[in-house]
Design a protein around this motif. Structure first.
Motif, PDB file in Angstrom:
ATOM      1  N   ASN A   1      -8.109 -11.825  -0.464  1.00 49.43           N
ATOM      2  CA  ASN A   1      -6.991 -12.300  -1.276  1.00 49.43           C
ATOM      3  C   ASN A   1      -7.232 -11.822  -2.703  1.00 49.43           C
ATOM      4  OD1 ASN A   1      -4.718 -13.702  -2.216  1.00 49.43           O
ATOM      5  ND2 ASN A   1      -5.933 -15.538  -2.655  1.00 49.43           N
ATOM      6  N   GLN A   2      -6.863 -10.557  -2.948  1.00 50.55           N
ATOM      7  CA  GLN A   2      -7.188  -9.945  -4.236  1.00 50.55           C
ATOM      8  C   GLN A   2      -6.040  -9.084  -4.736  1.00 50.55           C
ATOM      9  OE1 GLN A   2     -10.653  -7.368  -4.225  1.00 50.55           O
ATOM     10  NE2 GLN A   2     -10.779  -7.347  -6.463  1.00 50.55           N
ATOM     11  N   GLU A   3      -5.809  -9.143  -6.045  1.00 52.92           N
ATOM     12  CA  GLU A   3      -4.912  -8.223  -6.736  1.00 52.92           C
ATOM     13  C   GLU A   3      -5.777  -7.195  -7.466  1.00 52.92           C
ATOM     14  OE1 GLU A   3      -1.328  -8.385  -7.626  1.00 52.92           O
ATOM     15  OE2 GLU A   3      -0.998  -9.750  -5.951  1.00 52.92           O
ATOM     16  N   ALA A   4      -5.452  -5.936  -7.307  1.00 49.85           N
ATOM     17  CA  ALA A   4      -6.233  -4.866  -7.932  1.00 49.85           C
ATOM     18  C   ALA A   4      -5.393  -4.151  -8.984  1.00 49.85           C
ATOM     19  CB  ALA A   4      -6.731  -3.897  -6.883  1.00 49.85           C
ATOM     20  N   GLY A   5      -5.005  -4.895 -10.010  1.00 45.61           N
ATOM     21  CA  GLY A   5      -4.264  -4.304 -11.121  1.00 45.61           C
ATOM     22  C   GLY A   5      -3.016  -3.568 -10.687  1.00 45.61           C
ATOM     23  N   TRP A   6      -2.869  -2.338 -11.196  1.00 46.77           N
ATOM     24  CA  TRP A   6      -1.670  -1.551 -10.897  1.00 46.77           C
ATOM     25  C   TRP A   6      -1.563  -1.159  -9.431  1.00 46.77           C
ATOM     26  CZ3 TRP A   6      -2.436   3.383  -9.016  1.00 46.77           C
ATOM     27  CH2 TRP A   6      -3.720   3.915  -9.191  1.00 46.77           C
ATOM     28  N   LEU A   7      -2.685  -1.276  -8.663  1.00 43.46           N
ATOM     29  CA  LEU A   7      -2.637  -0.986  -7.223  1.00 43.46           C
ATOM     30  C   LEU A   7      -1.911  -2.071  -6.444  1.00 43.46           C
ATOM     31  CD1 LEU A   7      -6.213   0.397  -6.421  1.00 43.46           C
ATOM     32  CD2 LEU A   7      -4.068   1.677  -6.520  1.00 43.46           C
ATOM     33  N   GLY A   8      -1.814  -3.265  -7.046  1.00 38.32           N
ATOM     34  CA  GLY A   8      -1.178  -4.377  -6.348  1.00 38.32           C
ATOM     35  C   GLY A   8      -2.149  -5.120  -5.447  1.00 38.32           C
ATOM     36  N   GLU A   9      -1.587  -5.866  -4.501  1.00 37.96           N
ATOM     37  CA  GLU A   9      -2.435  -6.673  -3.609  1.00 37.96           C
ATOM     38  C   GLU A   9      -3.218  -5.777  -2.655  1.00 37.96           C
ATOM     39  OE1 GLU A   9       0.318  -5.298  -0.799  1.00 37.96           O
ATOM     40  OE2 GLU A   9       0.729  -6.087  -2.796  1.00 37.96           O
ATOM     41  N   ILE A  10      -4.389  -6.270  -2.227  1.00 36.69           N
ATOM     42  CA  ILE A  10      -5.169  -5.568  -1.213  1.00 36.69           C
ATOM     43  C   ILE A  10      -4.609  -5.967   0.152  1.00 36.69           C
ATOM     44  CG2 ILE A  10      -7.459  -5.199  -0.255  1.00 36.69           C
ATOM     45  CD1 ILE A  10      -6.893  -4.151  -3.165  1.00 36.69           C
ATOM     46  N   SER A  11      -4.166  -4.975   0.910  1.00 33.82           N
ATOM     47  CA  SER A  11      -3.503  -5.254   2.187  1.00 33.82           C
ATOM     48  C   SER A  11      -4.032  -4.322   3.263  1.00 33.82           C
ATOM     49  CB  SER A  11      -1.986  -5.082   2.057  1.00 33.82           C
ATOM     50  OG  SER A  11      -1.663  -3.792   1.590  1.00 33.82           O
ATOM     51  N   THR A  12      -4.413  -4.894   4.387  1.00 34.61           N
ATOM     52  CA  THR A  12      -4.887  -4.097   5.520  1.00 34.61           C
ATOM     53  C   THR A  12      -3.720  -3.348   6.144  1.00 34.61           C
ATOM     54  OG1 THR A  12      -6.636  -5.706   5.961  1.00 34.61           O
ATOM     55  CG2 THR A  12      -6.045  -4.214   7.756  1.00 34.61           C
ATOM     56  N   GLU A  13      -3.917  -2.078   6.400  1.00 35.80           N
ATOM     57  CA  GLU A  13      -2.952  -1.287   7.168  1.00 35.80           C
ATOM     58  C   GLU A  13      -3.563  -0.930   8.519  1.00 35.80           C
ATOM     59  OE1 GLU A  13      -1.119  -1.927   3.888  1.00 35.80           O
ATOM     60  OE2 GLU A  13      -2.763  -0.537   3.523  1.00 35.80           O
ATOM     61  N   VAL A  14      -2.727  -0.895   9.545  1.00 26.74           N
ATOM     62  CA  VAL A  14      -3.157  -0.523  10.891  1.00 26.74           C
ATOM     63  C   VAL A  14      -2.322   0.671  11.339  1.00 26.74           C
ATOM     64  CG1 VAL A  14      -3.394  -1.266  13.297  1.00 26.74           C
ATOM     65  CG2 VAL A  14      -3.837  -2.889  11.438  1.00 26.74           C
ATOM     66  N   THR A  15      -3.011   1.688  11.856  1.00 22.49           N
ATOM     67  CA  THR A  15      -2.303   2.890  12.309  1.00 22.49           C
ATOM     68  C   THR A  15      -2.560   3.193  13.787  1.00 22.49           C
ATOM     69  OG1 THR A  15      -4.133   4.334  11.593  1.00 22.49           O
ATOM     70  CG2 THR A  15      -2.393   3.899   9.998  1.00 22.49           C
ATOM     71  N   GLY A  16      -3.142   2.232  14.506  1.00 21.78           N
ATOM     72  CA  GLY A  16      -3.374   2.418  15.944  1.00 21.78           C
ATOM     73  C   GLY A  16      -4.708   1.836  16.356  1.00 21.78           C
ATOM     74  N   ALA A  17      -5.050   2.007  17.616  1.00 22.41           N
ATOM     75  CA  ALA A  17      -6.340   1.580  18.160  1.00 22.41           C
ATOM     76  C   ALA A  17      -6.518   2.249  19.517  1.00 22.41           C
ATOM     77  CB  ALA A  17      -6.407   0.059  18.313  1.00 22.41           C
ATOM     78  N   TYR A  18      -7.778   2.415  19.941  1.00 22.01           N
ATOM     79  CA  TYR A  18      -7.985   2.969  21.266  1.00 22.01           C
ATOM     80  C   TYR A  18      -9.352   2.605  21.837  1.00 22.01           C
ATOM     81  CZ  TYR A  18     -10.224   7.013  18.863  1.00 22.01           C
ATOM     82  OH  TYR A  18     -11.007   7.825  18.077  1.00 22.01           O
ATOM     83  N   ASP A  19      -9.422   2.688  23.173  1.00 16.29           N
ATOM     84  CA  ASP A  19     -10.623   2.445  23.964  1.00 16.29           C
ATOM     85  C   ASP A  19     -11.543   3.647  23.820  1.00 16.29           C
ATOM     86  OD1 ASP A  19     -12.500   2.119  26.008  1.00 16.29           O
ATOM     87  OD2 ASP A  19     -11.042   1.492  27.507  1.00 16.29           O
ATOM     88  N   LEU A  20     -12.772   3.416  23.407  1.00 19.89           N
ATOM     89  CA  LEU A  20     -13.721   4.515  23.230  1.00 19.89           C
ATOM     90  C   LEU A  20     -14.306   5.021  24.533  1.00 19.89           C
ATOM     91  CD1 LEU A  20     -15.625   3.236  20.060  1.00 19.89           C
ATOM     92  CD2 LEU A  20     -14.134   5.253  20.192  1.00 19.89           C
ATOM     93  N   HIS A  21     -14.089   4.306  25.641  1.00 24.60           N
ATOM     94  CA  HIS A  21     -14.716   4.685  26.924  1.00 24.60           C
ATOM     95  C   HIS A  21     -13.801   5.492  27.827  1.00 24.60           C
ATOM     96  CE1 HIS A  21     -17.834   2.105  25.580  1.00 24.60           C
ATOM     97  NE2 HIS A  21     -17.216   0.981  25.847  1.00 24.60           N
ATOM     98  N   LEU A  22     -12.516   5.560  27.554  1.00 24.67           N
ATOM     99  CA  LEU A  22     -11.606   6.330  28.396  1.00 24.67           C
ATOM    100  C   LEU A  22     -11.549   7.763  27.880  1.00 24.67           C
ATOM    101  CD1 LEU A  22      -8.483   4.205  29.389  1.00 24.67           C
ATOM    102  CD2 LEU A  22     -10.378   4.962  30.801  1.00 24.67           C
TER     103      LEU A  22
END
Length: 377
Positions: A356-377
């Motif tokens: 829960n952090q604001e980083a000045g001109w960068l704005g809030e710190i927010s997690t982005e997700v761009t996918g996920a996958y199984d490492l064994h397949l």
């Protein structure tokens, strides 16, 4: 009830042995086990005897001569087709029984995908990319936004969604069980992190105990990353955001008020770069509440330059996608009391923004997700 674990791989086949002729295998009225079970490769199976009158009993499951479980219920998943002979020894102070069964693992009829197969839930917190990644359009319901998150994340050619500030989350699953292999990392969650820009999200995992394909009554386990035992990490954290009443003031340093259960309060700012509402417009309530664990702030400023420190391991949007730092080991999972758990595999993943952090001109710190996958397949 915890599930015992079997991990069957090509390397472990050499250890599979049939029961010897000396074994005494019986089924009595007070201890029964199905003679066989059928399951598809990479699909989880629950094997459980029906017992009566065995007080304070001990349970020993064996695959050949190898002990593979000590709970009444055995969780079974294999990435190798074939027949597997199991024996179960039940002992109490007054009686004992030895039971046997065979698990028949069939090859799947359609090819599994190693990537996300379905998004079940999505609710971002307050953030400058909320209502933009994915795009909210007038009239969109929560179901519509979950569908849009799915279009972004499902499959190999996934794109990005934002979880906003603290607590914003997404829940997704796969078309098979991701096996927990010993001494290996098992899956990867993709983000947009790079050197000096880590926005860590906590990862939760679950196993589909009732086999209905949705994460409804399953217990969630936290992947205990490198900061889990950090004394600055706050467990049982909660925060509440108030829906803004003014949207057209830009910039606005007192845009959205927040309060938490640690006695803190403040405002999320609105910057000049993103002028849409930062509050999820399809969410009907005037208060947006989230809870979980809060990681220490990881961004620092030096002469106007903000840098986000990467944590060592165990988080989403923390290490670069090309690095093993973003790979996750299911054996890092802990229960709500912080006890390590042994999961044979997982079916569902939840990711939520953990700072829960604001980083000045960068704005809030927010997690982005761009996918996920199984490492064994």
């Amino acid at each position: 009830m915890k599930y015992s674990k079997i991990l069957l791989t090509a390397l472990s086949i050499a250890f599979l042995q049939s029961c010897s002729d000396d074994d005494t295998l019986v089924s009595t009225d007070d201890a029964k086990l199905n003679s066989s079970y059928d399951v598809t490769r990479l699909k989880a199976l629950t094997v459980e005897p029906t017992i009566s009158g065995y007080e304070n009993a001990t349970f020993t499951w064996k695959l050949g001569n190898e002990v593979v479980g000590n709970e009444q219920t055995l969780g079974f998943v294999s990435d190798k087709a074939g027949s597997y002979d199991l024996t179960l020894e039940i002992k109490s102070a007054s009686k004992s029984a030895n039971l046997k069964t065979t698990v028949k693992v069939q090859q799947e009829t359609s090819t599994y995908s190693k990537y996300i197969a379905q998004v079940f839930d999505y609710l971002p917190s307050v953030g400058q990319f909320t209502n933009k990644l994915p795009l909210y359009e007038a009239g969109d319901t929560k179901a519509a936004m979950v569908t849009k998150a799915g279009k972004a994340l499902i499959g190999e050619k996934s794109t990005m969604i934002s979880l906003g500030g603290y607590g914003g989350y997404v829940v997704f699953g796969f078309d098979h069980t991701i096996i927990n292999k010993t001494d290996q990392r098992d899956f990867k969650v993709l983000g947009n992190g790079f050197a000096g820009s880590s926005e860590p999200g906590i990862i939760m995992v679950a196993f589909d105990k009732n086999k209905n394909g949705v994460p409804d009554d399953n217990e969630w386990y936290e992947i205990a990353g490198s900061e889990y035992t950090n004394p600055k990490t706050i467990k049982n954290y909660s925060i509440e955001f108030q829906k803004p009443t003014v949207e057209d003031v830009v910039p606005n340093p007192q845009y959205i008020k927040w309060t938490d259960n640690q006695g803190n309060s403040g405002y999320k700012t609105k910057n000049v770069y993103h002028k849409q509402s930062y509050y999820p417009l399809w969410f009907g309530d005037n208060q947006l509440k989230f809870s979980g664990s809060l990681l220490p702030n990881n961004y620092t400023e030096n002469n106007g330059i903000w840098t986000g420190k990467q944590y060592a391991y165990g988080y989403a949007d923390n290490g670069q996608n090309s690095s093993e730092d973003s790979n996750i080991d299911i054996d890092w999972a802990v229960d709500k009391n912080g006890n390590k758990v042994k999961l044979m595999g997982i079916d569902f993943i939840k990711v939520y923004t953990a700072t829960n952090q604001e980083a000045g001109w960068l704005g809030e710190i927010s997690t982005e997700v761009t996918g996920a996958y199984d490492l064994h397949l």
